[in-house]
Design a protein around this motif. Structure first.
Motif, mmCIF file in Angstrom:
data_model
loop_
_atom_site.group_PDB
_atom_site.id
_atom_site.type_symbol
_atom_site.label_atom_id
_atom_site.label_comp_id
_atom_site.label_asym_id
_atom_site.label_seq_id
_atom_site.Cartn_x
_atom_site.Cartn_y
_atom_site.Cartn_z
ATOM 1 N N ARG A 17 0.828 -1.203 0.000
ATOM 2 C CA ARG A 17 0.000 0.000 0.000
ATOM 3 C C ARG A 17 0.865 1.256 0.000
ATOM 4 O O ARG A 17 0.621 2.188 -0.759
ATOM 5 C CB ARG A 17 -0.931 -0.018 1.202
ATOM 6 N N TRP A 18 1.889 1.271 0.842
ATOM 7 C CA TRP A 18 2.713 2.476 0.930
ATOM 8 C C TRP A 18 3.632 2.628 -0.280
ATOM 9 O O TRP A 18 3.956 3.745 -0.677
ATOM 10 C CB TRP A 18 3.498 2.493 2.232
ATOM 11 N N THR A 69 -1.797 16.856 -5.333
ATOM 12 C CA THR A 69 -2.801 16.927 -6.401
ATOM 13 C C THR A 69 -2.929 15.590 -7.129
ATOM 14 O O THR A 69 -4.029 15.196 -7.520
ATOM 15 C CB THR A 69 -2.452 18.030 -7.418
ATOM 16 N N TYR A 70 -1.818 14.870 -7.294
ATOM 17 C CA TYR A 70 -1.887 13.547 -7.933
ATOM 18 C C TYR A 70 -2.725 12.586 -7.093
ATOM 19 O O TYR A 70 -3.542 11.825 -7.630
ATOM 20 C CB TYR A 70 -0.485 12.966 -8.115
ATOM 21 N N LEU A 71 -2.533 12.614 -5.791
ATOM 22 C CA LEU A 71 -3.305 11.730 -4.906
ATOM 23 C C LEU A 71 -4.796 12.043 -4.969
ATOM 24 O O LEU A 71 -5.638 11.140 -5.108
ATOM 25 C CB LEU A 71 -2.801 11.863 -3.471
ATOM 26 N N VAL A 72 -5.126 13.324 -4.875
ATOM 27 C CA VAL A 72 -6.535 13.721 -4.906
ATOM 28 C C VAL A 72 -7.160 13.410 -6.261
ATOM 29 O O VAL A 72 -8.274 12.864 -6.344
ATOM 30 C CB VAL A 72 -6.674 15.221 -4.573
ATOM 31 N N GLY A 95 -6.756 -0.527 -6.735
ATOM 32 C CA GLY A 95 -7.171 -0.923 -5.409
ATOM 33 C C GLY A 95 -6.030 -1.141 -4.433
ATOM 34 O O GLY A 95 -6.253 -1.531 -3.283
ATOM 35 N N ILE A 96 -4.807 -0.888 -4.872
ATOM 36 C CA ILE A 96 -3.649 -1.035 -3.978
ATOM 37 C C ILE A 96 -3.667 0.057 -2.913
ATOM 38 O O ILE A 96 -3.363 -0.196 -1.742
ATOM 39 C CB ILE A 96 -2.339 -0.977 -4.790
ATOM 40 N N LEU A 101 -7.818 6.492 1.680
ATOM 41 C CA LEU A 101 -6.491 6.908 2.127
ATOM 42 C C LEU A 101 -5.932 8.001 1.219
ATOM 43 O O LEU A 101 -5.309 8.958 1.698
ATOM 44 C CB LEU A 101 -5.534 5.711 2.145
ATOM 45 N N ALA A 102 -6.152 7.867 -0.079
ATOM 46 C CA ALA A 102 -5.582 8.813 -1.044
ATOM 47 C C ALA A 102 -6.118 10.229 -0.846
ATOM 48 O O ALA A 102 -5.351 11.199 -0.889
ATOM 49 C CB ALA A 102 -5.864 8.339 -2.470
#
Length: 302
Positions: A17-18, A69-72, A95-96, A101-102
């Protein structure tokens, strides 16, 4: 499953995940943030430790902002990305990395970016980064669906990086410097869109591509590159005298070679990942190093 096996499975899941979070942050894209060095370097202040520290803070702040911004954006586009032949492999879409969380992690990085920028004691830098966050959010929600506006929006992100460096050390930027930054950004973005248009058969789903033609994007590249070369020449000779003017003038030669080489690579089918081309092509790399060397002599050694 035994308790030990369950713990090992949980540990592997957490590690994956990380690792996915790191991939979603796109650290390879951080090279774009080197643009924050441009204005301070041209102003001749990078030999001051305090200025160098402020520029480093600006660089890290932009890295946090871009990763946020990439995460959102990946969290928001997760459903659509799962139907895309290439984007479905992104960690959030696959789904990883859970959407739950993102989203919050992205927001935390965005807040940290603005907060960190304030360590430079320049509220202007915080304003520039806030403007960048607003621009990228608007781009993700609306602007990327509008032909031509999407080109200008992406180019504006590069220009904001260049302005951020000046804001961090509180130096003025000339109109010709901003013109060079703007035209150069449009030139690169047009080449990127042209490469994406050429690779439509690979499943590229960018909405605005259906509004563009190769001829139009070639026209944008031609006009911006021509104006860019003129603007760079005017900037190179602006407010410089003696040997400094000579050094800046000599930088025009490798700069022109770099622009022509990049245009040739785009015509040959490259350009979809500008950050990779810049460091994988020997002629581009040498041209860039010669430009930096000439400007360095003109600013710091004369």
């Amino acid at each position: 499953m035994t308790t030990t096996a369950a713990r090992e499975a949980a540990r592997l899941t957490s590690a994956s995940r990380w690792r996915g979070v790191v991939r979603t942050c796109r650290p390879r894209q951080w090279i774009k943030n080197v643009l924050v060095l441009a204005a301070p370097a041209a102003a001749g202040v990078l030999d001051r430790p305090s200025a160098m520290l402020d520029v480093l803070i600006a660089f890290v702040s932009f890295c946090l902002a871009s990763s946020g911004t990439y995460l959102v954006n990946d969290a928001r586009d997760a459903v659509a990305d799962r139907a895309h032949p290439r984007k479905r492999h992104r960690p959030v879409a696959a789904g990883i990395v859970p959407v739950a969380l993102a989203y919050p992690l992205g927001v935390v990085l965005l807040v940290l970016a603005v907060a960190l920028s304030l360590l430079t004691r320049s509220w202007l830098l915080g304003l520039v980064i806030a403007a960048y966050v607003a621009l990228t959010t608007a781009y993700s929600l609306w602007l990327k669906h509008m032909a031509i506006i999407d080109l200008v929006s992406v180019a504006a992100g590069f220009v904001l990086r260049a302005i951020a460096g000046a804001a961090a050390v509180q130096v003025d930027v000339s109109s010709w410097f901003l013109t060079v930054a703007t035209l150069g950004s449009l030139f690169v973005v047009a080449g990127k869109r042209e490469a994406e248009l050429r690779n439509l058969d690979r499943g590229e789903s960018r909405a605005t591509l259906r509004h563009y033609t190769r001829e139009f994007l070639t026209y944008v590249r031609a006009t911006t590159s021509g104006a860019l070369l003129v603007a760079y020449c005017l900037w190179a000779f602006e407010l410089h005298e003696g040997l400094s003017k000579v050094a800046f003038g000599l930088s025009i030669i490798p700069f022109s070679v770099g622009i022509l080489r990049y245009a040739m690579l785009i015509d040959a089918g490259a350009g979809e990942a500008p950050e990779e081309i810049m460091f994988s092509d020997r002629m581009l790399l040498i041209s860039g190093l010669l430009v930096v060397a000439a400007l360095g002599v003109g600013v710091y050694a004369v």
